[in-house]
Design a protein around this motif. Structure first.
Motif, PDB file in Angstrom:
ATOM      1  N   GLU A  79       0.824  -1.212   0.000  1.00 59.22           N
ATOM      2  CA  GLU A  79       0.000   0.000   0.000  1.00 59.22           C
ATOM      3  C   GLU A  79       0.861   1.266   0.000  1.00 59.22           C
ATOM      4  N   ASP A  82       2.060   2.045  -3.587  1.00 56.38           N
ATOM      5  CA  ASP A  82       1.036   2.036  -4.638  1.00 56.38           C
ATOM      6  C   ASP A  82       0.568   3.453  -4.924  1.00 56.38           C
ATOM      7  N   ASP A  83       0.755   3.923  -6.161  1.00 57.01           N
ATOM      8  CA  ASP A  83       0.219   5.205  -6.597  1.00 57.01           C
ATOM      9  C   ASP A  83      -1.217   4.983  -7.078  1.00 57.01           C
ATOM     10  N   SER A  93       1.886   7.988  -3.696  1.00 55.62           N
ATOM     11  CA  SER A  93       2.060   7.039  -2.606  1.00 55.62           C
ATOM     12  C   SER A  93       2.970   7.617  -1.536  1.00 55.62           C
TER      13      SER A  93
END
Length: 328
Positions: A79, A82-83, A93
């Motif tokens: 997470e 993650d963009d 992110s």
């Protein structure tokens, strides 16, 4: 049947399992088919509020197998890198924000370092020139350069030139060089010189340009030492720690192991590396060291200490062991 759809821990674990399952599916056969089926079934049963104790037990076993197979990658690390792109709106992110932050720190440190280094180098050169001219003027005997110039003067005399006028010309050139360098030195230290009020330190009879130049020369030497011993090593240490953090970030992001908990360590590392750049000079000097350290400048040692603070800690441990392990 015990419904556990309102259990916050279970809900969070189901979400993490979905993230890890997507990662495992994208990176080959990390887990077996039974683990995938169990997790997918558990997510569906929980959504329908039909997850029994037996189903929850099977989920935790499958989730444990998935976590081991994906290690050291975690749902939090996935997470963090993650963009997300929701409804056409991209969101940076945490990893990207951290990289931008430490890139800004590194660029700012580099700019400050270049300014301070150029300022220090310019002042050092001016002080060396002023000291060289003053030494030349106070020497009772002739230096090699003066002898060479005198020999050239003798040749000129043989052609009808006046030796005394030639010597006076050399003296005027040296005096002019001294005045120019002293004026440049005063301009160099002009921004901080008002805080070192030399006029108060001089007697009324001594308030002439020669004594003022001498006072500026001495206070400039002090500023050069401050820059060389404290400010520049601090900046080199900060630059070294910034380079280390950016390099570590690149490795962690590539391995999908970066998480928000690493930011605490990066912050501590940045300040430790900055201080280590200055402190390393207290333990290691190129003049008194051997091996690799002997060939490195103090600024290179400061950068190396900032990049790898374990060097400083190792030296401190050796210093302590040398005293604590001595036999009585």
């Amino acid at each position: 049947m015990d419904k556990t759809y309102d259990n916050a821990t279970l809900i969070a674990s189901l979400q993490e399992a979905k993230i890890l399952l997507a990662y495992a599916a994208q990176h080959g056969d990390l887990v077996g088919e039974n683990v995938i089926k169990t997790i997918v079934t558990s997510v569906t049963l929980h959504a329908n509020a039909a997850l029994s104790d037996a189903d929850e037990t099977a989920f935790w076993i499958a989730f444990n197998a998935l976590t081991k197979a994906s290690s050291p990658v975690t749902a939090d690390s996935l997470e963090s890198i993650d963009d997300s792109n929701v409804a056409g709106i991209s969101k940076k992110s945490l990893a990207r924000k951290t990289v931008i932050l430490y890139q800004a720190f590194a660029i700012l440190t580099l700019c400050l370092l270049l300014i301070a280094q150029i300022y220090w180098l310019f002042g050092t050169k001016l002080i060396e020139d002023v000291y060289s001219v003053r030494t030349e003027q106070t020497k009772p005997q002739m230096t090699d350069q003066a002898k060479q110039q005198s020999a050239q003067a003798d040749v000129v005399v043989s052609q009808g030139a006046d030796t005394e006028s030639y010597k006076q010309s050399l003296q005027k050139q040296n005096q002019l060089t001294l005045e120019l360098r002293s004026a440049s030195l005063k301009s160099w230290c002009n921004w901080w010189l008002p805080y070192c009020d030399n006029k108060k330190a001089l007697s009324k009879q001594a308030e002439d340009s020669e004594h003022e130049n001498l006072a500026n020369f001495l206070t400039s030497k002090l500023m050069i030492e401050v820059l060389q011993i404290y400010l520049l090593p601090l900046l080199y240490g900060a630059l070294g720690s910034g380079v280390y953090i950016l390099r570590t970030l690149a490795s962690e992001i590539a391995a999908c192991t970066y998480s928000r908990t690493l930011n605490i360590g990066f912050t501590i590392r940045f300040f430790l590396g900055t201080l280590a750049g200055m402190v390393i000079a207290w333990f290691v000097t190129p003049d008194t060291s051997g091996g690799l350290f002997k060939s490195l400048s103090p600024f290179a040692l400061a950068f190396l200490a900032g990049y790898n603070v374990e060097i400083l800690f190792s030296l401190m441990d050796r210093f302590l062991i040398a005293f604590t392990n001595k036999k009585s």
